[in-house]
Design a protein around this motif. Structure first.
Motif, PDB file in Angstrom:
ATOM      1  N   ALA A  95       1.251  -1.027  -0.585  1.00 31.74           N
ATOM      2  CA  ALA A  95      -0.293   0.019   0.114  1.00 31.74           C
ATOM      3  C   ALA A  95       1.324   1.151   0.183  1.00 31.74           C
ATOM      4  N   SER A  96       0.638   2.069  -0.122  1.00 32.68           N
ATOM      5  CA  SER A  96       1.132   3.559   0.129  1.00 32.68           C
ATOM      6  C   SER A  96       0.341   4.907   1.226  1.00 32.68           C
ATOM      7  N   GLY A  97       1.091   5.449   1.144  1.00 30.78           N
ATOM      8  CA  GLY A  97       0.049   6.555   2.862  1.00 30.78           C
ATOM      9  C   GLY A  97      -0.921   7.247   1.953  1.00 30.78           C
ATOM     10  N   ALA A  98      -1.301   7.586   0.597  1.00 31.33           N
ATOM     11  CA  ALA A  98      -2.262   8.184  -0.108  1.00 31.33           C
ATOM     12  C   ALA A  98      -3.296   6.492  -0.737  1.00 31.33           C
ATOM     13  N   CYS A  99      -2.809   5.705   0.379  1.00 31.71           N
ATOM     14  CA  CYS A  99      -4.312   4.750  -0.153  1.00 31.71           C
ATOM     15  C   CYS A  99      -4.987   4.743   0.800  1.00 31.71           C
ATOM     16  N   LEU A 100      -6.469   4.551   0.899  1.00 32.51           N
ATOM     17  CA  LEU A 100      -7.860   4.512   1.820  1.00 32.51           C
ATOM     18  C   LEU A 100      -8.383   3.297   1.958  1.00 32.51           C
ATOM     19  N   PRO A 101      -7.991   2.635   3.450  1.00 32.96           N
ATOM     20  CA  PRO A 101      -8.725   1.416   3.146  1.00 32.96           C
ATOM     21  C   PRO A 101     -10.972   1.979   3.316  1.00 32.96           C
ATOM     22  N   LEU A 102     -11.772   1.225   2.328  1.00 32.56           N
ATOM     23  CA  LEU A 102     -13.065   1.135   2.259  1.00 32.56           C
ATOM     24  C   LEU A 102     -13.709   0.649   2.830  1.00 32.56           C
ATOM     25  N   ARG A 103     -13.612  -0.602   2.952  1.00 27.35           N
ATOM     26  CA  ARG A 103     -13.610  -1.665   3.660  1.00 27.35           C
ATOM     27  C   ARG A 103     -12.978  -1.810   5.629  1.00 27.35           C
ATOM     28  N   PRO A 104     -13.892  -2.373   6.484  1.00 27.39           N
ATOM     29  CA  PRO A 104     -12.745  -2.830   7.679  1.00 27.39           C
ATOM     30  C   PRO A 104     -11.329  -3.625   7.603  1.00 27.39           C
ATOM     31  N   VAL A 105     -10.283  -3.253   7.629  1.00 21.71           N
ATOM     32  CA  VAL A 105      -9.593  -4.170   7.228  1.00 21.71           C
ATOM     33  C   VAL A 105      -9.577  -5.786   7.858  1.00 21.71           C
ATOM     34  N   SER A 106     -10.209  -5.941   8.529  1.00 23.10           N
ATOM     35  CA  SER A 106     -11.341  -7.427   9.411  1.00 23.10           C
ATOM     36  C   SER A 106     -11.971  -8.555   7.799  1.00 23.10           C
ATOM     37  N   GLU A 107     -12.669  -7.631   7.130  1.00 21.87           N
ATOM     38  CA  GLU A 107     -12.786  -8.090   5.986  1.00 21.87           C
ATOM     39  C   GLU A 107     -11.855  -8.583   5.101  1.00 21.87           C
ATOM     40  N   LEU A 108     -11.039  -7.198   4.487  1.00 23.06           N
ATOM     41  CA  LEU A 108      -9.938  -7.701   3.664  1.00 23.06           C
ATOM     42  C   LEU A 108      -9.524  -9.431   4.395  1.00 23.06           C
ATOM     43  N   LEU A 256     -19.919   7.084  -4.727  1.00 24.74           N
ATOM     44  CA  LEU A 256     -18.984   5.790  -5.907  1.00 24.74           C
ATOM     45  C   LEU A 256     -18.279   4.805  -5.392  1.00 24.74           C
ATOM     46  N   LEU A 257     -17.227   5.573  -4.470  1.00 25.01           N
ATOM     47  CA  LEU A 257     -16.346   4.667  -3.516  1.00 25.01           C
ATOM     48  C   LEU A 257     -17.230   3.053  -2.679  1.00 25.01           C
ATOM     49  N   SER A 258     -18.158   4.166  -2.822  1.00 26.39           N
ATOM     50  CA  SER A 258     -19.141   2.685  -1.446  1.00 26.39           C
ATOM     51  C   SER A 258     -19.759   1.817  -2.055  1.00 26.39           C
ATOM     52  N   ARG A 259     -20.011   1.853  -3.477  1.00 22.98           N
ATOM     53  CA  ARG A 259     -20.765   1.273  -4.181  1.00 22.98           C
ATOM     54  C   ARG A 259     -19.899  -0.034  -4.717  1.00 22.98           C
ATOM     55  N   PHE A 260     -19.066  -0.061  -3.931  1.00 26.22           N
ATOM     56  CA  PHE A 260     -19.020  -1.935  -5.455  1.00 26.22           C
ATOM     57  C   PHE A 260     -17.870  -2.226  -3.927  1.00 26.22           C
ATOM     58  N   GLY A 261     -18.148  -2.511  -2.991  1.00 29.13           N
ATOM     59  CA  GLY A 261     -16.438  -3.345  -2.585  1.00 29.13           C
ATOM     60  C   GLY A 261     -15.441  -3.106  -2.591  1.00 29.13           C
ATOM     61  N   CYS A 262     -15.012  -2.654  -2.967  1.00 27.69           N
ATOM     62  CA  CYS A 262     -13.200  -2.873  -2.824  1.00 27.69           C
ATOM     63  C   CYS A 262     -12.993  -2.781  -2.003  1.00 27.69           C
ATOM     64  N   PHE A 263     -12.168  -3.191  -1.442  1.00 25.24           N
ATOM     65  CA  PHE A 263     -11.124  -2.553  -0.107  1.00 25.24           C
ATOM     66  C   PHE A 263     -10.566  -1.990  -0.018  1.00 25.24           C
ATOM     67  N   VAL A 264      -9.757  -1.072  -0.856  1.00 23.87           N
ATOM     68  CA  VAL A 264      -8.960  -0.342  -0.784  1.00 23.87           C
ATOM     69  C   VAL A 264      -9.080   0.933  -1.414  1.00 23.87           C
ATOM     70  N   ALA A 265      -8.372   2.004  -1.618  1.00 24.57           N
ATOM     71  CA  ALA A 265      -8.551   2.666  -2.933  1.00 24.57           C
ATOM     72  C   ALA A 265      -7.044   3.651  -2.994  1.00 24.57           C
TER      73      ALA A 265
END
Length: 567
Positions: A95-108, A256-265
């Motif tokens: 990951a990078s410092g500009a990444c943001l977890p979208l879902r709880p890390v526990s789900e990942l 938009l980011l909350s709609r598709f279930g991606c883990f990190v953006a």
């Protein structure tokens, strides 16, 4: 088993600290690499701010430059440290410092636990997929790139040119198939250990150090040698624009980011406070097993790229305005151009407007003024009827007229007496429907009461202008819908022609015509044309009029009704 994280930090250290806490709060050990371009003072403050976090350590620092080997050296050193320090780590997430977890890390973590032997890394061959956006493709593996593309652009381009001139090609290491893909991967311990401890690593490193943008091909190629099971996709949502630059997410992308279930953006704008306050979302049992789906968001971004590069039909972007024919369609919606009909049918524009319910202008390109529907001096969008303003850029006048009135079908009259600047536009515009009665310009000259000798020069001028228009409309590059007929052909069946025009403009709402609108009296017109011929001017565009040519329209042809029988 744990999920370990390698975090590459370059800028926005305050946001990197916030992201670091998200990972450690979920129990993930993190090894942080801070770019050597960051000042020692800033690094010391950042290191002090996260010193109390459990499971955080820092790897040796490398200077990271886009497209150069430093990024591989940094990620590899951090990965090696993470695997050595935390033997229970099974998956490593880059990951990078500009990444943001979208879902709880526990789900990942749960998602990876269900796939213990799967490596997630985008990895495609250049022969099978055109993955790159601009720049070099296959040549990035066969040429040498010792110079920085950003800092030493002249040397970079010159050296590439020299190698091409000398037909120099590097020899790829044996048994190595180059692959490309996103640099944001999640690999298993087993695969990473095999890459780091590969007996041929020195050979591979020597080769990839002179490959262009090695972070997009080093792990992607070597993972193919050692991984048991690869899913060629990244668990990090990273989008790129049409120039290959990373797309930046802002607060208005939250839905938009909350709609598709991606883990990190990535890449998140450092000042997107709304995103950092919204994500990662709270745990939700109903969404815990949601499969990340980036297909829809890929289509949305593809549409955005298309809009950015091509624009909307008939809407001219400032960035492309100076480039001839770079528009996405000349005009926005279909429109109709009618030449010669008003010479034969007085009040034709008003009649056609009433018959179709559409907007029918007069001669928009008349020498004296633009005759807008309704007779006003201005039209939608502030278009003026002044000929100097119109003729300054006749193409833009037409495109603005169609764009500002795109909610309704429009039509306008045209003729050889009008300014001809839009002649080529009418030929190549796919939205244009052009109807021409050639030679109709002779009717007003006949009705003027002047002798053939008096109007001979004017008739020759109008015929020459119309002849050029017809030549353009019939040219090999013509793409508009067009129907061209002589005056004789129109007079043989005017109702059929007018019905076709009404059907084209009004569509399913068109009414059936029983008779044409009032027509001018053409008694003696054939003799007038003969007089022009006697004066040395041959009006061939009117068609072949004879002395016995009927000057009154015939009744419309009626089609025979038929019945479809049923059993």
């Amino acid at each position: 088993m744990k999920l370990g994280v390698v975090m590459l930090v370059h800028t926005a250290l305050d946001r990197a600290e916030q992201m670091l806490r998200h990972w450690t709060d979920a129990g993930c050990p993190v090894v942080v690499h801070v770019d050597k371009n960051v000042s020692n003072a800033d690094f010391a403050r950042f290191e002090s701010a996260v010193a109390a976090l459990d499971g955080v350590s820092f790897s040796p620092r490398y200077r990271c430059e886009w497209g150069m080997w430093g990024l591989i050296a940094a990620s590899r050193a951090a990965t090696k440290q993470l695997l050595a320090k935390f033997p229970d780590v099974r998956h490593v997430y880059l990951a990078s410092g500009a990444c943001l977890p979208l879902r709880p890390v526990s789900e990942l973590k749960a998602y990876l636990d269900a796939r213990p032997d799967t490596d997630f890394i985008e990895s495609v061959t250049t022969a099978d997929v055109s993955w790159t956006v601009g720049g070099l493709d296959r040549e990035r593996f066969t040429l040498r790139f010792p110079f920085s593309w950003k800092r030493q652009r002249v040397l970079f381009d010159s050296f590439v040119y020299l190698q091409r001139l000398l037909k120099h090609k590097r020899r790829l290491p044996s048994d190595l198939v180059p692959h490309l893909g996103s640099q944001w991967w999640c690999l298993t311990r087993k695969t990473l250990t095999a890459i780091l401890e590969d007996p041929r690593r020195a050979e591979f490193d020597s080769y990839f150090k002179r490959v262009w943008i090695p972070d997009e091909c080093y792990y992607q190629s070597l993972a193919r040698r050692h991984a048991r099971k690869i899913e060629s996709r990244s668990l990090t949502l990273a989008k790129f624009d049409y120039q290959g630059k990373p797309h930046i997410f802002y607060d208005d992308h939250a839905e938009l980011l909350s709609r598709f279930g991606c883990f990190v953006a990535r890449k998140i704008w450092p000042r997107a406070d709304g995103l950092f306050a919204t994500f990662p979302r709270k745990p939700d049992p109903a969404l815990a097993m949601q499969e990340p789906n980036s297909g829809t968001i890929d289509r949305i971004f593809a549409q955005a790229v298309d809009r950015r590069t091509n624009g909307r039909k008939g809407l001219y972007m400032q960035s492309r305005f100076t480039f001839l024919d770079s528009e996405n369609g000349v005009t926005a919606v279909p429109y109709t151009v009618l030449q010669g009909f008003d010479c034969i049918l007085p009040g034709f524009a008003d009649w056609l407007g009433q018959q179709t319910g559409r907007i029918v202008h007069g001669h928009l390109f008349a020498p004296n003024r633009a005759h807008f529907a309704g007779g006003g001096a201005y039209y939608r969008g502030g278009l003026s009827d002044q000929p100097r303003l119109r003729d300054y850029n006749a193409k833009m006048f037409l495109t603005n007229l169609v764009w500002n009135g795109r909610d309704q079908r429009q039509a306008f009259l045209f003729g050889p007496a009008d300014t001809q600047q839009i002649r080529w536009i009418l030929s190549k515009d796919l939205q244009a429907s052009v109807w021409v009665v050639s030679g109709a310009w002779a009717v007003p000259l006949f009705l003027s009461g002047k002798s053939a000798s008096e109007v001979r020069s004017e008739a020759a001028r109008l015929q020459q202008i119309e002849s050029k228009l017809l030549e353009t409309l019939r040219g090999p590059d013509a793409r508009s819908r067009r129907r061209i007929m002589t005056l004789v052909e129109f007079l043989e069946s005017p109702v059929d022609v007018l019905q076709s025009i009404v059907d084209d403009m009004a569509g399913h709402r068109a009414n059936s015509l029983q008779k044409p609108p009032p027509m001018v009296n053409l008694d003696g017109f054939a003799q007038f044309l003969q007089d022009l011929k006697n004066q040395g001017m041959h009006p061939y565009l009117t068609g072949d009029f004879s002395e016995n040519q009927p000057m009154k329209p015939r009744k419309p042809r009626l089609t025979k009704p038929y019945i479809v029988g049923t059993k």
